[in-house]
Each structure stands twice: as structure tokens, then as C-alpha cells.
Design a protein around this motif. Structure first.
Motif, PDB file in Angstrom:
ATOM      1  N   ARG A 198      -8.329 -11.620   3.416  1.00 50.25           N
ATOM      2  CA  ARG A 198      -8.147 -10.635   2.351  1.00 50.25           C
ATOM      3  C   ARG A 198      -8.780  -9.291   2.721  1.00 50.25           C
ATOM      4  NH1 ARG A 198     -11.136 -12.282  -1.771  1.00 50.25           N
ATOM      5  NH2 ARG A 198     -11.850 -14.256  -0.876  1.00 50.25           N
ATOM      6  N   ILE A 199      -9.937  -9.328   3.367  1.00 48.86           N
ATOM      7  CA  ILE A 199     -10.613  -8.091   3.768  1.00 48.86           C
ATOM      8  C   ILE A 199      -9.835  -7.386   4.874  1.00 48.86           C
ATOM      9  CG2 ILE A 199     -12.704  -7.153   4.819  1.00 48.86           C
ATOM     10  CD1 ILE A 199     -14.266  -9.360   3.333  1.00 48.86           C
ATOM     11  N   ALA A 200      -9.308  -8.149   5.833  1.00 45.35           N
ATOM     12  CA  ALA A 200      -8.499  -7.545   6.898  1.00 45.35           C
ATOM     13  C   ALA A 200      -7.243  -6.904   6.333  1.00 45.35           C
ATOM     14  CB  ALA A 200      -8.132  -8.613   7.938  1.00 45.35           C
ATOM     15  N   ARG A 201      -6.638  -7.560   5.356  1.00 48.26           N
ATOM     16  CA  ARG A 201      -5.444  -6.999   4.730  1.00 48.26           C
ATOM     17  C   ARG A 201      -5.787  -5.724   3.974  1.00 48.26           C
ATOM     18  NH1 ARG A 201      -2.787 -11.586   3.366  1.00 48.26           N
ATOM     19  NH2 ARG A 201      -4.140 -11.936   1.589  1.00 48.26           N
ATOM     20  N   LEU A 202      -6.927  -5.707   3.294  1.00 50.67           N
ATOM     21  CA  LEU A 202      -7.344  -4.503   2.581  1.00 50.67           C
ATOM     22  C   LEU A 202      -7.592  -3.357   3.554  1.00 50.67           C
ATOM     23  CD1 LEU A 202      -8.236  -2.967   0.052  1.00 50.67           C
ATOM     24  CD2 LEU A 202     -10.506  -3.993   0.319  1.00 50.67           C
ATOM     25  N   GLU A 203      -8.189  -3.646   4.698  1.00 55.45           N
ATOM     26  CA  GLU A 203      -8.432  -2.568   5.664  1.00 55.45           C
ATOM     27  C   GLU A 203      -7.113  -1.941   6.120  1.00 55.45           C
ATOM     28  OE1 GLU A 203     -10.875  -1.406   9.698  1.00 55.45           O
ATOM     29  OE2 GLU A 203     -10.990  -3.459   8.929  1.00 55.45           O
ATOM     30  N   GLU A 204      -6.123  -2.775   6.419  1.00 55.55           N
ATOM     31  CA  GLU A 204      -4.825  -2.225   6.794  1.00 55.55           C
ATOM     32  C   GLU A 204      -4.236  -1.398   5.652  1.00 55.55           C
ATOM     33  OE1 GLU A 204      -1.899  -4.789   8.420  1.00 55.55           O
ATOM     34  OE2 GLU A 204      -3.179  -5.573  10.004  1.00 55.55           O
ATOM     35  N   ALA A 205      -4.357  -1.891   4.433  1.00 54.22           N
ATOM     36  CA  ALA A 205      -3.820  -1.152   3.281  1.00 54.22           C
ATOM     37  C   ALA A 205      -4.485   0.204   3.142  1.00 54.22           C
ATOM     38  CB  ALA A 205      -4.016  -1.975   2.006  1.00 54.22           C
ATOM     39  N   LEU A 206      -5.799   0.255   3.324  1.00 56.18           N
ATOM     40  CA  LEU A 206      -6.514   1.526   3.218  1.00 56.18           C
ATOM     41  C   LEU A 206      -6.066   2.502   4.302  1.00 56.18           C
ATOM     42  CD1 LEU A 206     -10.058   0.150   2.362  1.00 56.18           C
ATOM     43  CD2 LEU A 206      -8.615   1.533   0.861  1.00 56.18           C
ATOM     44  N   ARG A 207      -5.735   2.003   5.469  1.00 55.34           N
ATOM     45  CA  ARG A 207      -5.232   2.876   6.529  1.00 55.34           C
ATOM     46  C   ARG A 207      -3.864   3.438   6.165  1.00 55.34           C
ATOM     47  NH1 ARG A 207      -5.674  -0.478  11.957  1.00 55.34           N
ATOM     48  NH2 ARG A 207      -4.717   1.443  12.755  1.00 55.34           N
ATOM     49  N   VAL A 208      -3.008   2.613   5.584  1.00 58.81           N
ATOM     50  CA  VAL A 208      -1.683   3.086   5.157  1.00 58.81           C
ATOM     51  C   VAL A 208      -1.817   4.128   4.046  1.00 58.81           C
ATOM     52  CG1 VAL A 208       0.486   2.408   4.049  1.00 58.81           C
ATOM     53  CG2 VAL A 208      -0.504   0.966   5.849  1.00 58.81           C
ATOM     54  N   ILE A 209      -2.672   3.852   3.077  1.00 60.64           N
ATOM     55  CA  ILE A 209      -2.873   4.771   1.956  1.00 60.64           C
ATOM     56  C   ILE A 209      -3.424   6.102   2.445  1.00 60.64           C
ATOM     57  CG2 ILE A 209      -4.254   5.154  -0.132  1.00 60.64           C
ATOM     58  CD1 ILE A 209      -3.997   2.039  -0.548  1.00 60.64           C
ATOM     59  N   ALA A 210      -4.416   6.047   3.344  1.00 64.81           N
ATOM     60  CA  ALA A 210      -4.987   7.277   3.886  1.00 64.81           C
ATOM     61  C   ALA A 210      -3.937   8.088   4.624  1.00 64.81           C
ATOM     62  CB  ALA A 210      -6.153   6.948   4.813  1.00 64.81           C
ATOM     63  N   ALA A 211      -3.087   7.413   5.388  1.00 66.74           N
ATOM     64  CA  ALA A 211      -2.032   8.121   6.115  1.00 66.74           C
ATOM     65  C   ALA A 211      -1.035   8.757   5.151  1.00 66.74           C
ATOM     66  CB  ALA A 211      -1.311   7.150   7.058  1.00 66.74           C
ATOM     67  N   PRO A 249       0.796  -1.240   0.000  1.00 64.62           N
ATOM     68  CA  PRO A 249       0.000   0.000   0.000  1.00 64.62           C
ATOM     69  C   PRO A 249       0.822   1.281   0.000  1.00 64.62           C
ATOM     70  CG  PRO A 249      -0.115  -1.111   2.130  1.00 64.62           C
ATOM     71  CD  PRO A 249       0.520  -2.077   1.184  1.00 64.62           C
ATOM     72  N   ALA A 250       1.980   1.296   0.629  1.00 62.82           N
ATOM     73  CA  ALA A 250       2.789   2.510   0.638  1.00 62.82           C
ATOM     74  C   ALA A 250       3.347   2.799  -0.750  1.00 62.82           C
ATOM     75  CB  ALA A 250       3.925   2.386   1.655  1.00 62.82           C
ATOM     76  N   LEU A 251       3.808   1.765  -1.446  1.00 64.55           N
ATOM     77  CA  LEU A 251       4.309   1.952  -2.814  1.00 64.55           C
ATOM     78  C   LEU A 251       3.174   2.363  -3.744  1.00 64.55           C
ATOM     79  CD1 LEU A 251       6.700  -1.128  -3.133  1.00 64.55           C
ATOM     80  CD2 LEU A 251       7.257   1.213  -2.458  1.00 64.55           C
ATOM     81  N   LEU A 252       2.011   1.773  -3.543  1.00 63.27           N
ATOM     82  CA  LEU A 252       0.866   2.114  -4.368  1.00 63.27           C
ATOM     83  C   LEU A 252       0.449   3.562  -4.140  1.00 63.27           C
ATOM     84  CD1 LEU A 252      -1.378   1.361  -6.301  1.00 63.27           C
ATOM     85  CD2 LEU A 252      -2.648   0.397  -4.361  1.00 63.27           C
ATOM     86  N   ALA A 253       0.395   4.005  -2.889  1.00 62.56           N
ATOM     87  CA  ALA A 253       0.031   5.389  -2.597  1.00 62.56           C
ATOM     88  C   ALA A 253       1.015   6.351  -3.242  1.00 62.56           C
ATOM     89  CB  ALA A 253      -0.010   5.602  -1.086  1.00 62.56           C
TER      90      ALA A 253
END
Length: 303
Positions: free
Chosen positions: A111-124, A67-71
Motif C-alpha cells: 500500500r505504501i509503495a502504491r501511494l508513493e507512485e500515486a504521489l509521483r503521478v499527482i506531482a507530475a 492518481p491521474a483522475l484524482l489530480a
């Protein structure tokens, strides 16, 4: 858009899409079933070849991206396009993609739990100067959140879902929620088709609104994909027998469902405007036949 055209031909088509008044172009991410385009590369190309058109991957498989690389990639595209990039992301569903890449396809809750963490990283990343995050699936330590995106407050994040858990997650983190059916396999079936009745779509819209309210957020904007578009007797979307045959055999279920857009241009425009008012859907995916859709877009642009 599964087939890769030449750069010149696709650039001309993108400029045509922009000139016709379309808002955005999206490219899905798949690695099987003949899909050839890389979504992030195609998005960046579309932004570079146009001046007003927005672009986003629709959608990326979270399991295939840090998620950090994607953001950082989305923020870069947003800066270089003066604020026209967006991000569509989901939990992943097509098992053939996982199999082709040798990636483990884990159970939906993981997969959903991993997506939630990713969304938190992206938002940050979009909101802070530095990102530190420690979760079960991702860890980021004092990462410089550069470049700063041009969008304010951030590039729009779209998360699609059909089931209760995914729609709840999308309502809590996304700017745009894609309303979908639940896909249990790589093809439509009767259960999936029944999920696209007007009543089920209304239930999903209500679920999103309630979940956003519980999170103290305004309801996100809504996006919907019409699976069956027929304008003036001409089929615009591909004929999917397992789905369209079910619609034909059960017209009562879909008499007023956004899943099936049928009629002349005037009726189609009226239906889209009415569904916007009644259901709150403001982003529509009506298929890839640009010529057939142009009169509808022109009419809507003048509203």
C-alpha cells in the motif's frame, strides 16, 4: 463529519465556519461505520458555498482512486474555487472499508509503495503539461494535465503517517505532513495511546525533518489532530473510553502532549502557540464542535 445534513443546513454551517475565521474544512473518506459523505463531493460543495474557506479531503484512501483522475478532480476544484482546494491522501488503513467494497487489503509495504507512485503521478500532473509514468502499479501515457491549478506552485498535498516508512514518504512528497499514531486496528489501544506522548511526537517531528533534509527539501508544514479537547471543563471531542481513560490513568505521559488540549480558552491558546513554536505544528484539527472552538480561533486569528 459522518452524518449528512441537508444542503441548506450544511451551507449555513459552512458560512458560519468561514465567518468565525477557520482556515479550512476537511471531510474524511470512509465506506463503513455509518459514514455517509463522499469526501470529494463534500469538498466541492464546501468550496462552492464559501468564498474564503479552504477545503480538502482529510484524507482519501489512495487504493480507491486512480492518481491521474484524482489530480484532475483536485485541479478542477482548485480552478473553480480560485485556489482554495487541497488534497489529503493516505495509504488506507480501515479494513472494514476494503471489505465493504470488495477491495483486497494488501500488506502495508504494498500500500505504501502504491501511494508513493500515486504521489509521483499527482506531482507530475500539477507541474507538467503532459504526464507519462510507468510504474509497478500505475501507467499514464501522454496525459494532458488539464486544467492547470490556480494554486502556485500547486494545491497543497497533505499526507499523514504514524510509522517511520509513512512519515519518511510524506516528508519526501507532501507539502503538509499529518503527524499521527500508528493504527493497528480500527480502535485505540494502549500501544497507540503511548505513541501520542510528547516524547513520541517529538521523535516523529524530527524524523520528518531529517527525511526532508535527505531529500533536499525544506521541512513540510505539520498538521496534528487533538484527540482529547476539553475547554473550561466541557468535553469538545467525543469521549473515547479506550483512549481518554488511558490519558486519565497516565497523566504524566500526556502532561505536555498536543494530543490532549485542556484548560480555559487562554490556556488552550497559549498551549497551541507554544506547540507551534516548539514542535512546528501549524495546522490543527480540534474536532467538530464549532461553537466551543470559536473563541480559540478568534483569539488565534488576532495573534
Amino acid at each position: 463529519m459522518p452524518r449528512l445534513a441537508s444542503g441548506g443546513a450544511w451551507a449555513a454551517e459552512l458560512r458560519r465556519i468561514e465567518d468565525l475565521g477557520f482556515h479550512a474544512v476537511g471531510v474524511s473518506e470512509h465506506y463503513s461505520h455509518g459514514w455517509s459523505m463522499d469526501a470529494l463531493t463534500a469538498m466541492s460543495f464546501a468550496l462552492a458555498e464559501t468564498s474564503r474557506l479552504h477545503a480538502l479531503p482529510l484524507v482519501l484512501n489512495n487504493d480507491l482512486h486512480h492518481p491521474a483522475l484524482l489530480a484532475k478532480a483536485i485541479a478542477t476544484a482548485d480552478v473553480l474555487s480560485a485556489g482554495r482546494a487541497g488534497l489529503g491522501i493516505g495509504a488506507g488503513w480501515l479494513q472494514d472499508d476494503y471489505r465493504a467494497l470488495g477491495v483486497e487489503y494488501q500488506a502495508a509495504p504494498v500500500r505504501i509503495a502504491r501511494l508513493e507512485e500515486a504521489l509521483r503521478v499527482i506531482a507530475a500532473f500539477f507541474a507538467q503539461d503532459r504526464v507519462t509514468f510507468s510504474g509497478e502499479h500505475y501507467r499514464v501515457t501522454e496525459l494532458e494535465a488539464l486544467p492547470r491549478p490556480a494554486h502556485s506552485p500547486r494545491p497543497p498535498v497533505l499526507v499523514g503517517g504514524g510509522g517511520r516508512k509513512m512519515l519518511d514518504l510524506a516528508a519526501r512528497y507532501a507539502d503538509i505532513v499529518g503527524i499521527h499514531m500508528r493504527l493497528r486496528s480500527s480502535s485505540f489501544d494502549e500501544t497507540s495511546a503511548r505513541e501520542l506522548t510528547r516524547a513520541r511526537i517529538e521523535e516523529k517531528v524530527t524524523l520528518v525533518a531529517e527525511a526532508a533534509a535527505r531529500a533536499g527539501r525544506p521541512r513540510p508544514e505539520l498538521q496534528f489532530t487533538c484527540y482529547d479537547v476539553n475547554i473550561g471543563g466541557s468535553q469538545v471531542t467525543p469521549d473515547r473510553p479506550d483512549f481518554t481513560d488511558y490519558i486519565s490513568a497516565n497523566p504524566g505521559y500526556f502532561a505536555d502532549s498536543p494530543a490532549s488540549l485542556r484548560g480555559d480558552v487562554g490556556k488552550c491558546v497559549d498551549d497551541l502557540l507554544r506547540w507551534n513554536e516548539e514542535l512546528g505544528i501549524s495546522y490543527w484539527n480540534l474536532g467538530g464542535d464549532i461553537g466551543a472552538l470559536a473563541p480559540i480561533v478568534a483569539r488565534l486569528s488576532g495573534e
